[in-house]
Scaffold this motif. Structure first.
Motif, PDB file in Angstrom:
ATOM      1  N   GLU A   1     -43.144  -2.607   2.790  1.00  0.00           N
ATOM      2  CA  GLU A   1     -44.584  -2.496   2.596  1.00  0.00           C
ATOM      3  C   GLU A   1     -45.168  -3.902   2.437  1.00  0.00           C
ATOM      4  OE1 GLU A   1     -45.817   0.209  -0.385  1.00  0.00           O
ATOM      5  OE2 GLU A   1     -45.159   1.974   0.752  1.00  0.00           O
ATOM      6  N   TYR A   2     -45.367  -4.532   3.576  1.00  0.00           N
ATOM      7  CA  TYR A   2     -45.898  -5.896   3.605  1.00  0.00           C
ATOM      8  C   TYR A   2     -46.616  -6.046   4.947  1.00  0.00           C
ATOM      9  CZ  TYR A   2     -45.865 -11.043   3.231  1.00  0.00           C
ATOM     10  OH  TYR A   2     -46.226 -12.362   3.159  1.00  0.00           O
ATOM     11  N   ASP A   3     -47.928  -6.156   4.897  1.00  0.00           N
ATOM     12  CA  ASP A   3     -48.749  -6.133   6.107  1.00  0.00           C
ATOM     13  C   ASP A   3     -48.347  -7.188   7.125  1.00  0.00           C
ATOM     14  OD1 ASP A   3     -50.168  -4.018   5.117  1.00  0.00           O
ATOM     15  OD2 ASP A   3     -51.846  -5.226   4.365  1.00  0.00           O
ATOM     16  N   GLU A   4     -47.891  -8.354   6.652  1.00  0.00           N
ATOM     17  CA  GLU A   4     -47.571  -9.430   7.586  1.00  0.00           C
ATOM     18  C   GLU A   4     -46.276  -9.158   8.355  1.00  0.00           C
ATOM     19  OE1 GLU A   4     -47.158 -14.301   7.572  1.00  0.00           O
ATOM     20  OE2 GLU A   4     -48.314 -13.306   5.996  1.00  0.00           O
ATOM     21  N   VAL A   5     -45.447  -8.266   7.850  1.00  0.00           N
ATOM     22  CA  VAL A   5     -44.227  -7.881   8.569  1.00  0.00           C
ATOM     23  C   VAL A   5     -44.543  -6.612   9.350  1.00  0.00           C
ATOM     24  CG1 VAL A   5     -41.784  -7.318   8.391  1.00  0.00           C
ATOM     25  CG2 VAL A   5     -42.808  -8.884   6.748  1.00  0.00           C
ATOM     26  N   GLY A   6     -45.088  -6.809  10.554  1.00  0.00           N
ATOM     27  CA  GLY A   6     -45.520  -5.675  11.361  1.00  0.00           C
ATOM     28  C   GLY A   6     -44.410  -5.054  12.181  1.00  0.00           C
ATOM     29  N   GLU A   7     -43.395  -5.850  12.550  1.00  0.00           N
ATOM     30  CA  GLU A   7     -42.276  -5.350  13.357  1.00  0.00           C
ATOM     31  C   GLU A   7     -41.000  -6.077  12.940  1.00  0.00           C
ATOM     32  OE1 GLU A   7     -40.952  -4.602  18.013  1.00  0.00           O
ATOM     33  OE2 GLU A   7     -42.789  -5.713  17.554  1.00  0.00           O
ATOM     34  N   SER A   8     -40.437  -5.648  11.827  1.00  0.00           N
ATOM     35  CA  SER A   8     -39.194  -6.257  11.352  1.00  0.00           C
ATOM     36  C   SER A   8     -38.094  -6.010  12.381  1.00  0.00           C
ATOM     37  CB  SER A   8     -38.788  -5.648  10.004  1.00  0.00           C
ATOM     38  OG  SER A   8     -37.523  -6.123   9.610  1.00  0.00           O
ATOM     39  N   SER A   9     -37.467  -7.097  12.819  1.00  0.00           N
ATOM     40  CA  SER A   9     -36.476  -6.978  13.884  1.00  0.00           C
ATOM     41  C   SER A   9     -35.062  -7.250  13.420  1.00  0.00           C
ATOM     42  CB  SER A   9     -36.830  -7.941  15.027  1.00  0.00           C
ATOM     43  OG  SER A   9     -35.956  -7.766  16.123  1.00  0.00           O
TER      44      SER A   9
ATOM     45  N   TRP B   1     -33.746 -11.099   3.563  1.00  0.00           N
ATOM     46  CA  TRP B   1     -34.559 -11.862   4.513  1.00  0.00           C
ATOM     47  C   TRP B   1     -34.832 -11.014   5.745  1.00  0.00           C
ATOM     48  CZ3 TRP B   1     -36.842 -16.204   3.065  1.00  0.00           C
ATOM     49  CH2 TRP B   1     -36.253 -16.996   2.085  1.00  0.00           C
ATOM     50  N   THR B   2     -36.059 -11.101   6.260  1.00  0.00           N
ATOM     51  CA  THR B   2     -36.396 -10.435   7.508  1.00  0.00           C
ATOM     52  C   THR B   2     -37.372 -11.304   8.291  1.00  0.00           C
ATOM     53  OG1 THR B   2     -37.099  -8.325   8.508  1.00  0.00           O
ATOM     54  CG2 THR B   2     -38.379  -9.121   6.619  1.00  0.00           C
ATOM     55  N   HIS B   3     -37.687 -10.887   9.502  1.00  0.00           N
ATOM     56  CA  HIS B   3     -38.617 -11.631  10.367  1.00  0.00           C
ATOM     57  C   HIS B   3     -39.256 -10.657  11.344  1.00  0.00           C
ATOM     58  CE1 HIS B   3     -35.816 -11.272  13.751  1.00  0.00           C
ATOM     59  NE2 HIS B   3     -34.864 -11.514  12.864  1.00  0.00           N
ATOM     60  N   ASN B   4     -40.333 -11.085  11.947  1.00  0.00           N
ATOM     61  CA  ASN B   4     -40.983 -10.268  12.973  1.00  0.00           C
ATOM     62  C   ASN B   4     -40.336 -10.478  14.332  1.00  0.00           C
ATOM     63  OD1 ASN B   4     -43.180  -8.709  11.794  1.00  0.00           O
ATOM     64  ND2 ASN B   4     -44.094 -10.693  11.261  1.00  0.00           N
ATOM     65  N   ASP B   5     -40.601  -9.539  15.211  1.00  0.00           N
ATOM     66  CA  ASP B   5     -40.084  -9.599  16.582  1.00  0.00           C
ATOM     67  C   ASP B   5     -40.927 -10.586  17.390  1.00  0.00           C
ATOM     68  OD1 ASP B   5     -38.898  -8.957  19.090  1.00  0.00           O
ATOM     69  OD2 ASP B   5     -38.495  -6.934  18.402  1.00  0.00           O
ATOM     70  N   SER B   6     -40.914 -10.434  18.705  1.00  0.00           N
ATOM     71  CA  SER B   6     -41.519 -11.406  19.617  1.00  0.00           C
ATOM     72  C   SER B   6     -42.982 -11.690  19.300  1.00  0.00           C
ATOM     73  CB  SER B   6     -41.400 -10.909  21.063  1.00  0.00           C
ATOM     74  OG  SER B   6     -42.014  -9.645  21.205  1.00  0.00           O
TER      75      SER B   6
ATOM     76  N   ARG C   1     -41.418 -17.646  10.864  1.00  0.00           N
ATOM     77  CA  ARG C   1     -41.404 -17.504   9.413  1.00  0.00           C
ATOM     78  C   ARG C   1     -40.408 -16.428   9.007  1.00  0.00           C
ATOM     79  NH1 ARG C   1     -47.241 -16.691   7.052  1.00  0.00           N
ATOM     80  NH2 ARG C   1     -47.265 -18.924   7.568  1.00  0.00           N
ATOM     81  N   LEU C   2     -39.705 -16.693   7.900  1.00  0.00           N
ATOM     82  CA  LEU C   2     -38.791 -15.714   7.320  1.00  0.00           C
ATOM     83  C   LEU C   2     -39.397 -15.209   6.015  1.00  0.00           C
ATOM     84  CD1 LEU C   2     -35.369 -17.542   7.844  1.00  0.00           C
ATOM     85  CD2 LEU C   2     -36.469 -15.861   9.345  1.00  0.00           C
ATOM     86  N   TYR C   3     -39.256 -13.906   5.783  1.00  0.00           N
ATOM     87  CA  TYR C   3     -39.835 -13.276   4.605  1.00  0.00           C
ATOM     88  C   TYR C   3     -38.718 -12.739   3.710  1.00  0.00           C
ATOM     89  CZ  TYR C   3     -43.808 -13.214   7.822  1.00  0.00           C
ATOM     90  OH  TYR C   3     -44.785 -13.569   8.715  1.00  0.00           O
TER      91      TYR C   3
END
Length: 204
Positions: free
Chosen positions: A68-76, A89-94, A99-101
């Motif tokens: 539940e974090y708006d900036e992580v729209g597509e955790s890949s 740690w996670t990150h967005n797709d393409s 940035r790492l969250y």
């Protein structure tokens, strides 16, 4: 700095799961089995081969939290932190930010934590993330759905970095040649094990 490597690629992080030791063993076994299946799908002209698969049993997995974090729209990709207990740690797709969250599980939800901005790194198509026993984060920029990327990359950075500088490694598949006749060059995942980095391709 960029080093040109020759390599073969990897699988995909889909969900955050807590596993028993037996389930961890079975999951690793399944990952290697999937790699063998992918390799056996290679056609004439590829540097792939066929392997016999071991017997496998079904593994039951259960999700434990929702991001539940708006900036992580597509955790890949997702990986458990070595330096920050309880964080992942996670990150967005393409096309996402470089940035790492860091996210922490609370009451069945993954809440926002520290953010690590990667300098000199481009998120063209980030697919997965892994961490070695020393706390080095590996991020794969290896997505290649259109099969048109000859040179792919992964980035390495300490999860305790204070300046965000990454080390960039570039590689190509030894049997990649245009026009592409078989869709075997889309690397969707990676994992680090015993001081080696494994990249897994998605053969179609």
């Amino acid at each position: 700095s960029s080093d040109l490597l020759a390599g073969t690629c990897e699988a995909k992080s889909l969900a955050l799961l807590f596993l028993t030791s037996k389930e961890v063993f079975m999951r690793v076994l399944m990952v290697f089995s999937c790699l063998f299946i992918f390799l056996s799908c290679g056609k004439k002209g590829n540097t792939t081969g066929a392997y016999d698969l071991p017997d496998m049993q079904t593994v039951s997995l259960s999700p434990v939290a929702q991001i539940e974090y708006d900036e992580v729209g597509e955790s890949s990709g997702i990986a458990r932190s070595k330096a920050y207990p309880g964080y992942f740690w996670t990150h967005n797709d393409s096309g996402g930010k470089s940035r790492l969250y860091a996210l922490k599980i609370e009451d069945g939800k993954m809440k926002k934590g520290p953010v690590l901005n990667l300098r000199n790194a481009e998120n063209r198509d980030w697919e997965d993330i892994s961490i070695d026993r020393y706390g080095h984060i590996f991020v794969s920029d290896t997505g290649n759905n259109a099969q048109d990327r000859e040179i792919l990359h992964f980035y390495v950075i300490s999860e305790q970095s204070t300046n965000g500088l990454v080390k960039k490694y570039s590689f190509r598949y030894p049997d990649y040649k245009k026009p592409v006749k078989v869709d075997n060059f889309d690397c969707e995942a990676l994992f680090h094990f015993n001081d080696k980095l494994y990249l897994l391709t998605k053969h179609r």
